[in-house]
Design an enzyme around this catalytic site. Sequence first.
Site, PDB file in Angstrom:
ATOM      1  N   LYS A 273     -20.435  43.966 -17.135  1.00  0.00           N
ATOM      2  CA  LYS A 273     -20.828  43.400 -15.895  1.00  0.00           C
ATOM      3  C   LYS A 273     -19.723  43.935 -14.795  1.00  0.00           C
ATOM      4  O   LYS A 273     -19.582  44.728 -13.809  1.00  0.00           O
ATOM      5  CB  LYS A 273     -21.024  42.139 -15.533  1.00  0.00           C
ATOM      6  CG  LYS A 273     -22.339  41.708 -16.321  1.00  0.00           C
ATOM      7  CD  LYS A 273     -22.498  40.105 -15.907  1.00  0.00           C
ATOM      8  CE  LYS A 273     -23.430  39.676 -16.902  1.00  0.00           C
ATOM      9  NZ  LYS A 273     -23.968  38.391 -16.377  1.00  0.00           N
TER      10      LYS A 273
ATOM     11  N   ASP B 194     -27.126  36.753  -9.868  1.00  0.00           N
ATOM     12  CA  ASP B 194     -26.990  35.250 -10.382  1.00  0.00           C
ATOM     13  C   ASP B 194     -27.075  34.428  -9.621  1.00  0.00           C
ATOM     14  O   ASP B 194     -27.510  33.009  -9.507  1.00  0.00           O
ATOM     15  CB  ASP B 194     -25.761  35.167 -11.130  1.00  0.00           C
ATOM     16  CG  ASP B 194     -26.067  35.713 -12.894  1.00  0.00           C
ATOM     17  OD1 ASP B 194     -27.004  35.833 -13.254  1.00  0.00           O
ATOM     18  OD2 ASP B 194     -24.884  35.769 -13.379  1.00  0.00           O
TER      19      ASP B 194
HETATM   20  P1  NAP Z   1     -18.221  32.775 -20.084  1.00  0.00           P
HETATM   21  O1  NAP Z   1     -17.850  33.403 -19.068  1.00  0.00           O
HETATM   22  O2  NAP Z   1     -17.763  32.862 -21.544  1.00  0.00           O
HETATM   23  O3  NAP Z   1     -17.868  31.160 -19.597  1.00  0.00           O
HETATM   24  C1  NAP Z   1     -17.857  30.119 -20.714  1.00  0.00           C
HETATM   25  C2  NAP Z   1     -17.484  28.852 -19.952  1.00  0.00           C
HETATM   26  O4  NAP Z   1     -17.759  27.616 -21.068  1.00  0.00           O
HETATM   27  C3  NAP Z   1     -15.965  28.812 -19.754  1.00  0.00           C
HETATM   28  O5  NAP Z   1     -15.566  27.879 -18.490  1.00  0.00           O
HETATM   29  C4  NAP Z   1     -15.503  28.091 -20.942  1.00  0.00           C
HETATM   30  O6  NAP Z   1     -14.306  27.267 -20.844  1.00  0.00           O
HETATM   31  C5  NAP Z   1     -16.614  27.159 -21.178  1.00  0.00           C
HETATM   32  N1  NAP Z   1     -16.712  26.692 -22.514  1.00  0.00           N
HETATM   33  C6  NAP Z   1     -17.206  27.240 -23.582  1.00  0.00           C
HETATM   34  N2  NAP Z   1     -17.064  26.537 -24.706  1.00  0.00           N
HETATM   35  C7  NAP Z   1     -16.401  25.486 -24.519  1.00  0.00           C
HETATM   36  C8  NAP Z   1     -15.944  24.123 -25.170  1.00  0.00           C
HETATM   37  N3  NAP Z   1     -16.272  23.808 -26.374  1.00  0.00           N
HETATM   38  N4  NAP Z   1     -15.418  23.015 -24.544  1.00  0.00           N
HETATM   39  C9  NAP Z   1     -15.239  23.483 -23.119  1.00  0.00           C
HETATM   40  N5  NAP Z   1     -15.391  24.387 -22.313  1.00  0.00           N
HETATM   41  C10 NAP Z   1     -16.211  25.255 -22.981  1.00  0.00           C
HETATM   42  O7  NAP Z   1     -19.768  32.488 -20.033  1.00  0.00           O
HETATM   43  P2  NAP Z   1     -20.857  32.686 -18.885  1.00  0.00           P
HETATM   44  O8  NAP Z   1     -21.287  34.000 -18.546  1.00  0.00           O
HETATM   45  O9  NAP Z   1     -20.104  32.072 -17.584  1.00  0.00           O
HETATM   46  O10 NAP Z   1     -21.963  31.630 -19.268  1.00  0.00           O
HETATM   47  C11 NAP Z   1     -21.672  30.173 -19.390  1.00  0.00           C
HETATM   48  C12 NAP Z   1     -23.192  29.454 -19.866  1.00  0.00           C
HETATM   49  O11 NAP Z   1     -23.953  29.872 -18.775  1.00  0.00           O
HETATM   50  C13 NAP Z   1     -24.027  30.302 -21.186  1.00  0.00           C
HETATM   51  O12 NAP Z   1     -24.520  29.342 -21.760  1.00  0.00           O
HETATM   52  C14 NAP Z   1     -24.850  31.173 -20.436  1.00  0.00           C
HETATM   53  O13 NAP Z   1     -25.945  31.413 -21.530  1.00  0.00           O
HETATM   54  C15 NAP Z   1     -25.450  30.394 -19.264  1.00  0.00           C
HETATM   55  N6  NAP Z   1     -25.836  31.259 -18.187  1.00  0.00           N
HETATM   56  C16 NAP Z   1     -27.171  30.816 -17.664  1.00  0.00           C
HETATM   57  C17 NAP Z   1     -27.841  31.772 -16.867  1.00  0.00           C
HETATM   58  C18 NAP Z   1     -28.984  31.502 -16.272  1.00  0.00           C
HETATM   59  O14 NAP Z   1     -29.672  32.292 -15.610  1.00  0.00           O
HETATM   60  N7  NAP Z   1     -29.686  30.220 -16.477  1.00  0.00           N
HETATM   61  C19 NAP Z   1     -26.935  32.857 -16.117  1.00  0.00           C
HETATM   62  C20 NAP Z   1     -25.699  32.877 -16.579  1.00  0.00           C
HETATM   63  C21 NAP Z   1     -25.278  32.204 -17.692  1.00  0.00           C
HETATM   64  P3  NAP Z   1     -12.698  28.001 -21.074  1.00  0.00           P
HETATM   65  O15 NAP Z   1     -12.600  28.900 -19.907  1.00  0.00           O
HETATM   66  O16 NAP Z   1     -11.906  26.885 -21.283  1.00  0.00           O
HETATM   67  O17 NAP Z   1     -12.920  29.000 -22.447  1.00  0.00           O
END
Ligand code: NAP
Length: 280
Positions: free
Chosen positions: A68, A104
């Site tokens: 992205k 998004d």
């Molecule tokens: P990302 O950039 O990798 O961010 C992940 C986030 O989750 C960070 O804030 C991370 O914290 C936190 N995290 C992960 N594991 C953790 C744990 N064990 N304990 C505490 N915090 C944890 O991912 P993203 O793209 O933002 O996506 C995040 C989620 O949203 C995913 O599940 C994705 O499938 C979902 N999503 C859904 C949509 C939709 O259309 N519904 C769209 C986009 C994303 P740290 O910074 O501390 O690592």
Amino acid sequence: MTQFKAACVIGYPAQHSRSPLIHGHWLHTYGLQGAYMRETVAAEDLPQFIASLRARGYVGANITVPHKEAVFQLVQKPDEIATALHAVNTIWFEDGVLCGSNSDGLGFLKSLDHQTPGWRDGCNAALVLGAGGAARGIVYALLQAGVQQVHVYNRTIEKAHALHMQFGTAVQAISAEQLPQAYAQVQLIVNTTSIGMDGTSSPPHHFEACAPTTVVNDIVYTPLHTPFLHAAQQHSLRVAYGLDMLLYQATIGFEKWFGVVPEVTDEVRNLILADLGQGK
Ligand code: NAP
């Protein structure tokens, strides 16, 4: 007869993407001559792939992990949202110029409008759990929607601070100790962390402190019923599921490429849920 058009999702890998299912369903529903493909493209091949997008027969694409930010650098005309986020997930051509946006945030707002109508009324403050890529788009969208204060809690607090640095004083990074107070103060709570995807864990919550009108959204959609939303429901709070954000953000690309605003119906919801092995 309509002109045949093709779009694709570009990722590395691209196999996990549900976009082909969603767009394929809409192409069929609206009787359009078109296709939506998966393209697995490694980082080193990305500039050449994007430069040859039209020659490959594509009118546009979705961009997924991890490209992205890289594709933001490659588009000729990023829109305001893409420029603010430095990331694109939707690209298309306008008079031969490659344009890019990030759908998004808009998908997130439309999902709430549909699932929890009236949520905007009196929504002055929100709590966002997580500070990753999705959180950035959602914080931006909330500010655009007129929410005045966004509290961000993240395991790695530096990333929450980075959102404050990017968006200014309307966005504040908070610690775990400040969470109970934040739960009590805000009108909207959004989980953007990937916690909950295992079906058992949940980000920290203090729903007992919430006002009864608080809206709770989890953007995780697999599983649809996350432990976080289950706990919110135990406190009789209004909840919004993550699947609609995925579907509403997809409507934006579909319109750009195929010229039709598709409807988010139970049919398309059920199609994705069935693919995820879940019923609603
Ligand atoms: P990302 O950039 O990798 O961010 C992940 C986030 O989750 C960070 O804030 C991370 O914290 C936190 N995290 C992960 N594991 C953790 C744990 N064990 N304990 C505490 N915090 C944890 O991912 P993203 O793209 O933002 O996506 C995040 C989620 O949203 C995913 O599940 C994705 O499938 C979902 N999503 C859904 C949509 C939709 O259309 N519904 C769209 C986009 C994303 P740290 O910074 O501390 O690592």
